[in-house]
Design an enzyme around this catalytic site. Structure first.
Site, mmCIF file in Angstrom:
data_model
loop_
_atom_site.group_PDB
_atom_site.id
_atom_site.type_symbol
_atom_site.label_atom_id
_atom_site.label_comp_id
_atom_site.label_asym_id
_atom_site.label_seq_id
_atom_site.Cartn_x
_atom_site.Cartn_y
_atom_site.Cartn_z
ATOM 1 N N ASP A 37 -16.973 7.457 -2.474
ATOM 2 C CA ASP A 37 -15.780 7.344 -1.622
ATOM 3 C C ASP A 37 -15.481 8.743 -1.080
ATOM 4 O O ASP A 37 -16.077 9.738 -1.520
ATOM 5 C CB ASP A 37 -14.610 6.805 -2.471
ATOM 6 N N GLN A 59 -10.298 -3.954 -3.590
ATOM 7 C CA GLN A 59 -11.567 -3.396 -3.131
ATOM 8 C C GLN A 59 -12.659 -3.569 -4.181
ATOM 9 O O GLN A 59 -13.782 -3.966 -3.871
ATOM 10 C CB GLN A 59 -11.398 -1.906 -2.801
ATOM 11 N N ARG A 64 -13.908 -8.322 1.395
ATOM 12 C CA ARG A 64 -12.471 -8.117 1.175
ATOM 13 C C ARG A 64 -11.719 -9.376 1.584
ATOM 14 O O ARG A 64 -10.817 -9.841 0.885
ATOM 15 C CB ARG A 64 -11.955 -6.921 2.012
ATOM 16 N N HIS A 94 -7.183 0.524 -6.756
ATOM 17 C CA HIS A 94 -7.463 -0.271 -5.557
ATOM 18 C C HIS A 94 -8.174 -1.571 -5.995
ATOM 19 O O HIS A 94 -9.365 -1.755 -5.746
ATOM 20 C CB HIS A 94 -8.338 0.545 -4.605
ATOM 21 N N ARG A 136 0.880 -1.190 0.000
ATOM 22 C CA ARG A 136 0.000 0.000 0.000
ATOM 23 C C ARG A 136 0.899 1.216 0.000
ATOM 24 O O ARG A 136 1.677 1.435 0.943
ATOM 25 C CB ARG A 136 -0.945 0.011 1.203
ATOM 26 N N CYS A 163 -16.338 1.969 0.001
ATOM 27 C CA CYS A 163 -15.202 1.111 0.375
ATOM 28 C C CYS A 163 -14.823 1.280 1.844
ATOM 29 O O CYS A 163 -14.196 0.394 2.414
ATOM 30 C CB CYS A 163 -14.012 1.389 -0.527
HETATM 31 N N1 NVA Z 1 -9.732 6.783 -2.006
HETATM 32 C C1 NVA Z 1 -9.420 6.383 -0.654
HETATM 33 C C2 NVA Z 1 -9.713 4.931 -0.473
HETATM 34 C C3 NVA Z 1 -9.483 4.435 0.918
HETATM 35 C C4 NVA Z 1 -9.732 2.967 1.058
HETATM 36 C C5 NVA Z 1 -7.977 6.699 -0.358
HETATM 37 O O1 NVA Z 1 -7.132 6.454 -1.230
HETATM 38 O O2 NVA Z 1 -7.679 7.185 0.728
HETATM 39 N N1 CP Z 2 -11.310 0.101 2.044
HETATM 40 C C1 CP Z 2 -10.062 0.040 2.498
HETATM 41 O O1 CP Z 2 -9.123 -0.247 1.761
HETATM 42 O O2 CP Z 2 -9.945 0.289 3.823
HETATM 43 P P1 CP Z 2 -8.612 0.499 4.657
HETATM 44 O O3 CP Z 2 -8.021 1.801 4.201
HETATM 45 O O4 CP Z 2 -9.056 0.521 6.082
HETATM 46 O O5 CP Z 2 -7.668 -0.633 4.364
#
Ligand code: NVA
Ligand code: CP
Length: 331
Positions: free
Chosen positions: A247, A152, A315, A149, A122, A287
């Site tokens: 989101d 997800q 997930r 992502h 990540r 998500c």
């Molecule tokens: N678009 C959000 C998704 C979090 C799961 C982010 O990147 O923070």
């Molecule tokens: N939806 C998602 O990826 O959540 P987290 O940021 O908590 O991993």
């Protein structure tokens, strides 16, 4: 992670010895048949868990999980998933490993490949995941980058199909930021085949190159069940939708833009008026984490059409299928 030039990726099929492994960096790394197989296996694994069966298909396998950003779902579901499958996962915060002190991604990838059977990353720039995959000799899974992502969206589509059957030809509406989630929905629309309508404020559209690539794929296939349409008005976008999804307006790494984004996204909240435009049995997904009162009203988020908790659970199951596919498929 420090920036590095992305080396030329060997073309698939050009040299069988170069890349035996598969990675999941975006949904353009999987085809429709593979997605269907993942959903089938996720369903089997979910059912096995429900029945209290032990499924140690990844006995003594290990997954290194590198996190440069915060996480609840991704961390817990991958860690629990590896344990459920008989293996183990290592949580590696970039703050604690040498990567955070400037060791290159390529060196880190080579070293970690000598210890673990797979890597989940990540990070911020999507280039980081690509470099990791290029230099790792084990499969790399994108656990969220600024651009994509994939885990997800696979969980979201699995949830949709559990509740409504095939998503082929469905009408799915995205309202809000053209972010990593939106980009990945676009890839899914072309790979799986559904009608995706996106409604984002001016200057916050998804990546044009992703839209172009997805539209080219749909046209090449002549798929009348798939399309990607941008509509500014969120209520118009939601009309006749089978699923409405959104989101946060400021993703991780965009915290400094929060105030500006709150103003730019005014009118883009998924509320009851927006849901009223959709089909009466339309689902709502997010998500998570969610900001009630910003991108979604509390009424919709906690209302009867919301399936966000099933979505979050999936997930785990879809990733368990992904882990089996990548970690066992490459031996
Ligand atoms: N678009 C959000 C998704 C979090 C799961 C982010 O990147 O923070
Ligand atoms: N939806 C998602 O990826 O959540 P987290 O940021 O908590 O991993």
């Amino acid at each position: 992670m420090t920036g590095e030039r992305t080396p030329q990726r060997p073309k698939r099929g050009m040299n069988a010895t170069v890349r035996k492994k598969r990675d999941l960096l975006s949904l353009f790394d999987v085809d429709a048949a593979e997605i269907a197989a993942l959903f089938k296996r996720a369903g089997e694994l979910k059912e096995a868990r429900r029945n209290g069966e032990v499924t140690h298909t990844l006995k003594s396998r290990t997954l290194g999980m590198i996190f440069e950003k915060s996480s609840t779902r991704t961390r817990v579901s991958f860690e629990v998933g590896m344990f459920q499958l008989g293996g183990m996962a290592l949580f590696l915060s970039s703050k604690d490993i040498q990567l955070g002190r400037g060791e290159t991604i390529s060196d880190s990838a080579k070293v970690m490949s000598r210890y673990v059977d797979g890597l989940m990353v990540r990070t911020y720039g999507h280039k980081n995941v690509e470099i990791m995959a290029e230099h790792a000799t084990v499969p790399v899974i994108n656990g969220l980058s600024d651009d994509f992502h994939p885990c997800q969206i696979l969980a979201d589509l699995l949830t949709y199909e559990e509740k409504r059957g095939s998503s082929k030809g469905a009408r799915i509406t995205w309202i809000g930021d053209g972010n990593n989630m939106a980009n990945t929905w676009i890839q899914a629309a072309s790979r799986v085949g559904f009608h995706l309508v996106l409604s984002c404020p001016v200057n916050y559209d998804p990546m044009p190159e992703v839209i172009e690539a997805a539209q080219a794929e749909i046209s090449a296939r002549g798929d009348s069940d798939a399309s990607i349409t941008l509509v500014r008005d969120p209520r118009e976008a939601a009309q006749k939708a089978d699923l409405v999804t959104t989101d946060v307006w400021a993703s991780m790494g965009q915290e400094k833009e929060t105030e500006r984004r709150l103003r730019a996204f005014e009118g883009y909240q998924v509320d009851s008026a927006v849901m009223a435009e959709a089909n009466s049995d339309a689902l709502f997904m997010h998500c998570l984490p969610a900001h009630r009162g910003e991108e979604v009203s509390a009424e919709v988020m906690d209302g009867p059409q919301s399936v966000v908790w099933d979505e979050a659970e999936n997930r785990l199951h879809v990733q368990n299928a992904i882990l089996e596919w990548l970690l066992l498929g490459n031996r």
